[in-house]
Design a protein around this motif. Structure first.
Motif, PDB file in Angstrom:
ATOM      1  N   TRP A   1       1.178   3.980  -3.092  1.00 35.12           N
ATOM      2  CA  TRP A   1       0.929   5.411  -2.874  1.00 35.12           C
ATOM      3  C   TRP A   1       2.124   6.249  -3.307  1.00 35.12           C
ATOM      4  O   TRP A   1       1.980   7.251  -3.972  1.00 35.12           O
ATOM      5  CB  TRP A   1       0.603   5.659  -1.394  1.00 35.12           C
TER       6      TRP A   1
ATOM      7  N   SER B   1      -1.883   6.964   6.154  1.00 37.93           N
ATOM      8  CA  SER B   1      -2.778   6.532   5.074  1.00 37.93           C
ATOM      9  C   SER B   1      -4.248   6.773   5.386  1.00 37.93           C
ATOM     10  O   SER B   1      -5.066   6.856   4.478  1.00 37.93           O
ATOM     11  CB  SER B   1      -2.558   5.051   4.760  1.00 37.93           C
ATOM     12  N   THR B   2      -4.603   6.917   6.648  1.00 39.09           N
ATOM     13  CA  THR B   2      -6.002   7.155   7.007  1.00 39.09           C
ATOM     14  C   THR B   2      -6.341   8.641   7.045  1.00 39.09           C
ATOM     15  O   THR B   2      -7.504   8.994   7.227  1.00 39.09           O
ATOM     16  CB  THR B   2      -6.332   6.527   8.382  1.00 39.09           C
TER      17      THR B   2
ATOM     18  N   PRO C   1      -3.099  12.457   2.609  1.00 35.70           N
ATOM     19  CA  PRO C   1      -1.741  12.047   2.981  1.00 35.70           C
ATOM     20  C   PRO C   1      -0.651  12.793   2.201  1.00 35.70           C
ATOM     21  O   PRO C   1       0.435  13.004   2.716  1.00 35.70           O
ATOM     22  CB  PRO C   1      -1.710  10.548   2.686  1.00 35.70           C
TER      23      PRO C   1
ATOM     24  N   GLY D   1       0.820  -1.215   0.000  1.00 36.74           N
ATOM     25  CA  GLY D   1       0.000   0.000   0.000  1.00 36.74           C
ATOM     26  C   GLY D   1       0.847   1.255   0.000  1.00 36.74           C
ATOM     27  O   GLY D   1       0.554   2.220  -0.717  1.00 36.74           O
ATOM     28  N   PHE D   2       1.914   1.250   0.783  1.00 35.89           N
ATOM     29  CA  PHE D   2       2.816   2.397   0.821  1.00 35.89           C
ATOM     30  C   PHE D   2       3.488   2.582  -0.535  1.00 35.89           C
ATOM     31  O   PHE D   2       3.540   3.688  -1.063  1.00 35.89           O
ATOM     32  CB  PHE D   2       3.863   2.221   1.922  1.00 35.89           C
TER      33      PHE D   2
ATOM     34  N   TRP E   1       2.676   4.518   8.628  1.00 36.05           N
ATOM     35  CA  TRP E   1       1.803   4.474   7.458  1.00 36.05           C
ATOM     36  C   TRP E   1       0.344   4.217   7.836  1.00 36.05           C
ATOM     37  O   TRP E   1      -0.566   4.755   7.195  1.00 36.05           O
ATOM     38  CB  TRP E   1       2.293   3.435   6.457  1.00 36.05           C
ATOM     39  N   ASP E   2       0.083   3.419   8.850  1.00 30.71           N
ATOM     40  CA  ASP E   2      -1.300   3.184   9.272  1.00 30.71           C
ATOM     41  C   ASP E   2      -1.987   4.504   9.623  1.00 30.71           C
ATOM     42  O   ASP E   2      -3.149   4.713   9.289  1.00 30.71           O
ATOM     43  CB  ASP E   2      -1.357   2.245  10.477  1.00 30.71           C
TER      44      ASP E   2
END
Length: 171
Positions: A18, A59-60, A64, A14-15, A55-56
Motif C-alpha cells: 500500500w 486497511s479496512t 486509507p 500488505g502495508f 494497519w488492520d
C-alpha cells in the motif's frame, strides 16, 4: 500471494504494498502542509508508524489514503500547538530541469510565501483543495472537520490571500 505477519500481527507485505506507490504523494502533501522538508518527513514518518501499528484498522477503512493524510495534517497541527509557534520556511525549488524557468520558480516561491503565512488548518485545507484537488466533503473527512468548516477555512484563506495580493500590488 504469501502474507508476511510480524510479531505484532501486522500484515507487513500488505502495508508495504500500500505505502510504496503512495509515499511520494504523501511526502508532497506533507511538504505543502508543513512548509519544510524536514517537518514533512517527520510528519509522514510518524503517521506511517502509527498507521502500521493499527494497519488492520486502517486497511479496512473505505479510504486509507485520506485517513493517513488526516494523520499527517493532525500531527503537524498538534506539533505546532505543542511548540506554540510556527516555523516559516521558503520552498526550495526541485531539481532543475531544462524546462524550469526563473519566472516559474519565482512565481512558485511567491505563492508558497503567501500560503505559509496561513494558519495550519487553513493551509491544510487550501493544499487539499488546490494541490490535491479534493472536494469539500473529502477535505472535511481528511481533516476530521465538518464540510462547513472546510468551506470556511478555504474561504478565509482566500480572503487573506486576496488581501496580501492587493497590498503587494499597491505602489
Amino acid at each position: 500471494m504469501v502474507t508476511t505477519v510480524d510479531k505484532a500481527g501486522v500484515d507487513r507485505a500488505g502495508f508495504e504494498t500500500w505505502v510504496t506507490p503512495r509515499l511520494p504523494g504523501l511526502l508532497r502533501f506533507a511538504y505543502l502542509v508543513t512548509g519544510s522538508r524536514d517537518a514533512a518527513q517527520d510528519a509522514v514518518q510518524g503517521a506511517l508508524a502509527a498507521a502500521y501499528e493499527k494497519w488492520d484498522h486502517v486497511s479496512t477503512r473505505a479510504q486509507p489514503d485520506q485517513y493517513v493524510r488526516r494523520m499527517i495534517a493532525n500531527s503537524h497541527v498538534s506539533q505546532w500547538r505543542r511548540i506554540g509557534r510556527r516555523e516559516f520556511s521558503v520552498a526550495e525549488p526541485r531539481g532543475g530541469s531544462a524546462a524550469d524557468s526563473a519566472e516559474q520558480i519565482a512565481e512558485h516561491d511567491a505563492v508558497w510565501r503567501m500560503c505559509v503565512g496561513l494558519p495550519p488548518q487553513q493551509r491544510a485545507a487550501v493544499v487539499l483543495r488546490f494541490y490535491e484537488d479534493l472536494d469539500y466533503r473529502e477535505i472535511a473527512r481528511v481533516l476530521d472537520i465538518s464540510e462547513a468548516t472546510a468551506r470556511s477555512h478555504i474561504h478565509r484563506a482566500l480572503i487573506t490571500l486576496r488581501i496580501q495580493l492587493t497590498s503587494e500590488d499597491l505602489p
